[in-house]
Design an enzyme around this catalytic site. Sequence first.
Site, short mmCIF file in Angstrom:
data_model
loop_
_atom_site.label_atom_id
_atom_site.label_comp_id
_atom_site.label_asym_id
_atom_site.label_seq_id
_atom_site.Cartn_x
_atom_site.Cartn_y
_atom_site.Cartn_z
N LYS A 1 0.93 -1.28 0.02
CA LYS A 1 -0.02 -0.15 -0.10
C LYS A 1 0.87 1.27 0.02
CE LYS A 1 -2.47 -0.82 3.70
NZ LYS A 1 -1.97 -2.20 4.07
N ARG B 1 -10.00 1.09 9.11
CA ARG B 1 -9.50 -0.30 9.21
C ARG B 1 -10.36 -1.16 10.02
NH1 ARG B 1 -3.77 0.49 8.69
NH2 ARG B 1 -2.55 -0.98 9.96
N ARG C 1 12.43 -10.41 5.15
CA ARG C 1 12.97 -8.90 5.22
C ARG C 1 14.08 -8.87 6.26
NH1 ARG C 1 8.60 -4.31 4.50
NH2 ARG C 1 8.17 -4.57 6.69
N ARG D 1 13.58 -7.86 12.25
CA ARG D 1 12.80 -7.20 13.33
C ARG D 1 11.77 -8.12 13.58
NH1 ARG D 1 11.50 -1.76 10.24
NH2 ARG D 1 9.62 -3.05 10.87
N ARG E 1 -0.81 -10.20 12.74
CA ARG E 1 -1.48 -8.78 12.09
C ARG E 1 -2.30 -9.22 11.04
NH1 ARG E 1 3.47 -5.38 10.20
NH2 ARG E 1 1.94 -3.73 9.81
#
Length: 214
Positions: free
Chosen positions: A13, A88, A127, A159, A170
């Site tokens: 996004k 959201r 990542r 992370r 999430r």
Amino acid sequence: MDVILIGPPGAGKGTQARWLVEALRAPQISTGDMLRAARKAGTELGRKADTFMNAGKLVPDEVVVGLVAERLHAPDCAGGFLLDGFPRTIPQAQALDAELARHGRKVQSVVAIEVPDEAIVRRLSGRRTCGTCNRIWHLEFDPPPSPATCSCGGALVHRDDDKEATIRNRLKVYHDQTSPLAEYYERQGVLRRVAGDGKPEEVRGRIFKELGLR
Ligand code: AMP
């Protein structure tokens, strides 16, 4: 033109939003960015949001709604805006409808970027962030010189945000609270579904085509 971007975390996004604001010549309103800025500045709102954000939970509706309502009335939003990361939840969408209606406006286009959960997990869990220069790599799509070392020589960190358990959490929050928005906007006749697979430029092409942008 007003555009709302919805999609799971990791759908791209943020990247699409940057291209869209350029084409629309409208400001980007990102509640994630606004909350991160408030947190960094140490404001009361930032402190309130901090615990929710760290737990991968949504910040309470009234906090976010207040933030966006104020922003929508800024003069630069008169000709349109791009909302990224808001609404959201259904109550947030209803609050947005009410806020726009007060100004004789309504939601025009909602772009839903669709990416399967497994692709999201693959995108995000690969990542690695450099602890020294902050560059972000991806073990599969943008590999660093070695899995643990950046080109600057710094050590790469996986992370917490990018760990599988956090990502799945999430995604669960997304499916429980945010994905019902697709149906909400479908009923209003403003939803445009776009496949989020492939390169960012390919997704951009699909979105621009849907919106009649060049
Ligand atoms: P994002 O950068 O959009 O993924 O947002 C980062 C975090 O900020 C989210 O995980 C939430 O904790 C919080 N947040 C951002 N936008 C909203 C919103 N519209 N409603 C509730 N929480 C939000």
